[in-house]
Scaffold this motif. Structure first.
Motif, PDB file in Angstrom:
ATOM      1  N   TYR A  13       0.867  -1.179   0.000  1.00  0.00           N
ATOM      2  CA  TYR A  13       0.000   0.000   0.000  1.00  0.00           C
ATOM      3  C   TYR A  13       0.895   1.216   0.000  1.00  0.00           C
ATOM      4  O   TYR A  13       2.058   1.134   0.372  1.00  0.00           O
ATOM      5  N   LYS A  20       4.327   0.287   1.795  1.00  0.00           N
ATOM      6  CA  LYS A  20       4.075  -0.464   3.028  1.00  0.00           C
ATOM      7  C   LYS A  20       3.782  -1.881   2.558  1.00  0.00           C
ATOM      8  O   LYS A  20       2.690  -2.169   2.040  1.00  0.00           O
ATOM      9  N   SER A  42      -3.626 -10.165  13.800  1.00  0.00           N
ATOM     10  CA  SER A  42      -4.350  -9.060  13.182  1.00  0.00           C
ATOM     11  C   SER A  42      -3.358  -8.139  12.457  1.00  0.00           C
ATOM     12  O   SER A  42      -2.313  -7.798  12.994  1.00  0.00           O
ATOM     13  N   GLY A  43      -3.697  -7.801  11.233  1.00  0.00           N
ATOM     14  CA  GLY A  43      -2.855  -6.870  10.471  1.00  0.00           C
ATOM     15  C   GLY A  43      -1.744  -7.552   9.692  1.00  0.00           C
ATOM     16  O   GLY A  43      -0.912  -6.886   9.080  1.00  0.00           O
ATOM     17  N   CYS A  44      -1.728  -8.896   9.686  1.00  0.00           N
ATOM     18  CA  CYS A  44      -0.628  -9.578   8.996  1.00  0.00           C
ATOM     19  C   CYS A  44      -0.860  -9.646   7.479  1.00  0.00           C
ATOM     20  O   CYS A  44       0.021 -10.050   6.730  1.00  0.00           O
ATOM     21  N   GLY A  45      -2.066  -9.282   7.039  1.00  0.00           N
ATOM     22  CA  GLY A  45      -2.296  -9.226   5.588  1.00  0.00           C
ATOM     23  C   GLY A  45      -3.299 -10.248   5.062  1.00  0.00           C
ATOM     24  O   GLY A  45      -3.425 -10.423   3.846  1.00  0.00           O
ATOM     25  N   LYS A  46      -4.072 -10.884   5.964  1.00  0.00           N
ATOM     26  CA  LYS A  46      -5.015 -11.928   5.521  1.00  0.00           C
ATOM     27  C   LYS A  46      -6.084 -11.351   4.580  1.00  0.00           C
ATOM     28  O   LYS A  46      -6.323 -11.879   3.499  1.00  0.00           O
ATOM     29  N   THR A  47      -6.717 -10.254   5.029  1.00  0.00           N
ATOM     30  CA  THR A  47      -7.800  -9.676   4.221  1.00  0.00           C
ATOM     31  C   THR A  47      -7.260  -9.204   2.877  1.00  0.00           C
ATOM     32  O   THR A  47      -7.905  -9.364   1.836  1.00  0.00           O
ATOM     33  N   THR A  48      -6.070  -8.632   2.893  1.00  0.00           N
ATOM     34  CA  THR A  48      -5.455  -8.174   1.640  1.00  0.00           C
ATOM     35  C   THR A  48      -5.239  -9.358   0.705  1.00  0.00           C
ATOM     36  O   THR A  48      -5.555  -9.292  -0.487  1.00  0.00           O
ATOM     37  N   GLN A  88     -15.551  -9.563   6.179  1.00  0.00           N
ATOM     38  CA  GLN A  88     -15.517  -9.442   7.636  1.00  0.00           C
ATOM     39  C   GLN A  88     -16.695  -8.620   8.159  1.00  0.00           C
ATOM     40  O   GLN A  88     -17.346  -8.978   9.116  1.00  0.00           O
TER      41      GLN A  88
END
Ligand SMILES: Nc1ncnc2c1ncn2[C@@H]1O[C@H](COP(=O)(O)OP(=O)(O)OP(=O)(O)O)[C@@H](O)[C@H]1O
Length: 711
Positions: A13, A20, A42-48, A88
């Motif tokens: 990003y 990033k 959380s924030g490790c990039g799963k959703t991305t 989510q």
């Protein structure tokens, strides 16, 4: 066979210079007929990662293959009917009922109503969905999640992606869902990727991917993961992984060591023996397969059906919200009523002071026996008596309520205190001086000329009131003098200004300010109502995730845009009809021209306003930002369009600039229709249509560019 393959996936990003990095050379394999549990902090990039798999986002490097093809390829069905995605967030329309929601998704996936009914029955039982007629907003968080899950499953996708599907569900239902997934994947080619915070749930997955800082550190069966990390549970393995986040070497050792330990096939459950062992080595590019004919059929269903489903959703969304109806149908009525009741009417109930030096008691003025003029035929003379009474009578209380004073000083005091809008002063010799003036003409003394004058003192702070008083008092004086000279057997021409205003070429002699500015007010009102409504709807849809979810169901940005445009066009046409009928019937507003032309211009204005709203919503991230832009645009547009003050008074350069603004020429066109009765074939009418159409096209193109970029 792999349902999903990610090879050296790289995503960041931000800018290229300062990226990033969220996915860093990530490799992943999901087999058909299996469940893949994607775990990571959380924030490790799963959703991305999931969004890149469903084609919502593109990788900056590496390759993704979904069901044998590259996501986003035209006709691939990814995103679209081959994939089911449960995001989510809930991403459902709150105003729809449970049944409508399921049918909405079924229809945009191209299913027949018969098929949807069949699936709905099945899913309702399995997921214990709330009653069909219950609105989404009346469902609990857990019920909404189950419904969201049902929507992702309605079309029997080949790949099901579930982002935290079991949050907020009771353990029994969670188990039921997992049982269903295990059963379905065992008996079909369905591949499921699931992220969950209930790590132990993932035990039931065929394969688990442990993700950290954009890299898949481990991808194996749950049993093998536990062996690799030497733990009794996946949760412990996950914890160990998380604790060692800072210690790269230690972690790498564990992973390297575990790779050397082959797990006896006997330990593995039979269904997971063929789970692919990933490597980070270079791989040849993924060959893309053609989708099966069956799937192709699914992919090419009609745009018409989707637009119909989208429009139904839009109408339901609007009409089920009280604020939507108020905004659409009641606001124009309220705003127009305010305008017609408050603007351009004759000022009333003001008080005007009167002092006459020739009257001792003002009640004398209302004595029926009072004669202010006496004409004697024999010697052709006219006697005046208390003529100020005659003017006072002529004045009446219509212009302002008359207040009488015993002295000029008292009248002045009251006017100073702004209790009255001013006062009229008649001299002690008013009648005799007027007589002398008429008799002696140019030989009359200066004193007679001065005393024959009506002296008026007005508060000029309110310009409109002051101009109104000046005009009315002058008119009344003209009427008064006309009566007096007629009584004295003289011609009216004797006291009239030698200036004659004949019947107006267009409009009426007593045209009111209200009539002048009504077209501009109505146009700006429908424009900005449409702007605000559209911006609010689009931003809400985007923020609630409905926009993205619909795109992921395979609906194109163009289809979404057209569905909205058509919905709004119908609403705007109804609103324009309502506005024109209301001002015609309730406020008796006349129109010398063609009403259809006016409705057409008004609808086009509202349509243009809607596109402006869409334009705002595409480029603004929040409601607050959108409101700032809409409000910021509102005042300059209104002030500069000649609605409040003539364009001719502006500096020349500004006049040229404002001519291209959306309301300037169109409101002149509307006035030309209403006041002059000109038709659309007249240049000065169709010009307004052209300007509005021009702005509509500009906003449309900008929206299209913005939406495509975002989609
Ligand atoms: N649009 C975006 N622009 C910039 N950064 C983003 C954007 N979306 C996500 N990120 C950042 O990328 C990182 C990964 O986000 P992502 O949502 O993929 O994580 P996640 O593993 O799904 O987290 P969670 O489990 O909390 O949902 C986070 O640091 C997040 O702040």
């Amino acid at each position: 066979m792999a349902a999903v393959e990610v090879h050296n996936g790289y995503k960041y990003y931000g800018s290229k210079k300062n990226p990033k990095i969220v996915l860093n050379q990530l490799n992943m394999n999901v087999m058909r007929g299996s469940i893949y549990g994607l775990l990571g902090a959380s924030g490790c990039g799963k959703t991305t990662l999931l969004s890149c798999i469903v084609g919502q986002r593109r990788l900056n490097g590496g390759e993704v293959s979904v069901l044998g093809i590259k996501p986003g390829e035209p006709g691939s069905g990814v995103p679209g009917s081959r994939v089911g995605f449960m995001p989510q967030e809930i991403a459902l329309v709150e105003e729809m009922t449970v049944k409508e929601t399921v049918f909405y998704f079924g229809r945009i996936y191209g299913l027949t109503d018969e098929k949807i009914r069949e699936k709905f029955k099945l899913l309702k039982e399995l997921l214990q969905l709330p009653p069909a007629r219950q609105m989404v907003k009346q469902c609990s968080g857990g019920q909404q999640r189950r419904l969201s899950f049902a929507c992702a499953m309605i079309h029997d996708p080949e790949l099901l992606i579930l982002d935290e599907p079991t949050v907020g569900l009771d353990p029994m239902l969670r188990e039921k869902i997992w049982d269903f997934l295990v059963e379905t994947t065992r008996n079909s080619k369905l591949a499921v990727i699931i992220t969950t915070h209930y790590i132990e749930e993932a035990n039931q997955a065929n394969c688990i991917g442990l993700m950290r800082n954009g890299v898949l550190l481990a991808e194996d069966t749950p049993t093998n993961i536990m062996i690799k990390f030497g733990t009794q549970s996946i949760e412990d393995a996950f914890l160990l992984l998380s604790q060692r986040q800072g210690n790269e070497d230690e972690l790498q050792q564990i992973l390297d060591h575990s790779k050397t330990q082959a797990l006896p096939a006997a330990i593995l459950p039979p269904e997971v023996i063929d789970v692919h062992e990933p490597t980070n080595d270079e791989k040849p590019p993924i060959p893309y397969e053609e989708p099966a004919t069956e799937n192709r059929k699914k992919v090419f269903f009609t745009t018409k059906g989707r637009i119909k489903a989208l429009m139904t959703k839009n109408f339901v969304q609007l009409f089920r919200q009280p604020s939507g109806i108020i905004f659409m149908l009641l606001f124009p009525i309220i705003q127009l009523s305010c305008f017609y009741l408050a603007i351009g009417k004759t000022p009333k109930n003001m008080e005007l002071g009167i002092y006459s030096g020739e009257i001792g008691n003002y009640s004398e003025c209302f004595d029926p026996s009072l004669r202010t003029t006496e004409y004697y035929f024999d010697n052709d003379t006219c006697i005046f008596n208390k003529l100020s009474c005659r003017y006072i009578q002529e004045l009446g209380d219509d212009i302002a309520i008359r207040k009488y004073y015993a002295s000029e000083a008292a009248a002045f005091e009251e006017a100073k205190r702004a209790t009255t809008v001013g006062y009229i002063y008649f001299s002690q010799n008013f009648s005799s001086s007027l007589h002398a003036l008429m008799d002696d003409g140019r030989y009359a003394s200066d004193g007679a000329v001065e005393n024959a004058e009506l002296t008026i003192h007005i508060d000029m702070t309110d310009q409109q009131v002051a101009y109104f008083m000046q005009r009315k008092l002058r008119d009344k004086f003209a009427d008064f003098m006309d009566g007096v000279v007629k009584d004295c057997n003289l011609s009216s021409a004797f006291v009239k200004l030698p200036v004659q205003f004949q019947d107006p070429i267009y409009g009426s002699a007593d045209i009111e300010f209200q009539q002048y500015c009504a077209p501009g007010v109505v146009m700006t009102m429908v424009f900005f109502l449409a702007t605000l409504m559209t911006a609010a709807v689009f931003i809400s849809e985007r923020m609630d995730g409905i926009w993205d979810r619909t795109l992921l169901a395979g609906v194109s940005a163009n289809e979404m845009l057209w569905a909205h445009l058509l919905t709004q066009l119908i609403i705007m046409a109804l609103q324009s009809l309502e506005v024109i009928m209301y001002i015609g019937i309730v406020f008796d507003t006349y129109n010398k021209g063609d009403t259809t032309t006016l409705i057409g211009l008004l609808t086009l204005t509202a349509f243009c306003g809607m596109l402006f709203g869409l334009f705002i919503s595409v480029f603004c991230k929040s409601h607050t930002e959108a409101n700032f832009v809409a409000t910021g645009a509102f005042y300059p547009m209104i002030i500069l369009c000649g609605l409040l003050w003539p364009l001719e008074s502006m500096p020349r350069f500004l006049q040229d600039v404002v001519m291209v603004l959306p309301f300037t020429i169109p409101s002149i066109s509307a006035r030309n229709v209403i006041e002059k009765g000109w038709s659309i074939t007249n240049e000065k009418v169709y010009n307004g249509f052209l300007v509005m159409a021009g702005w509509t096209i500009i906003f449309f193109v900008l929206c299209l560019i913005g939406i495509r970029r975002k989609a």
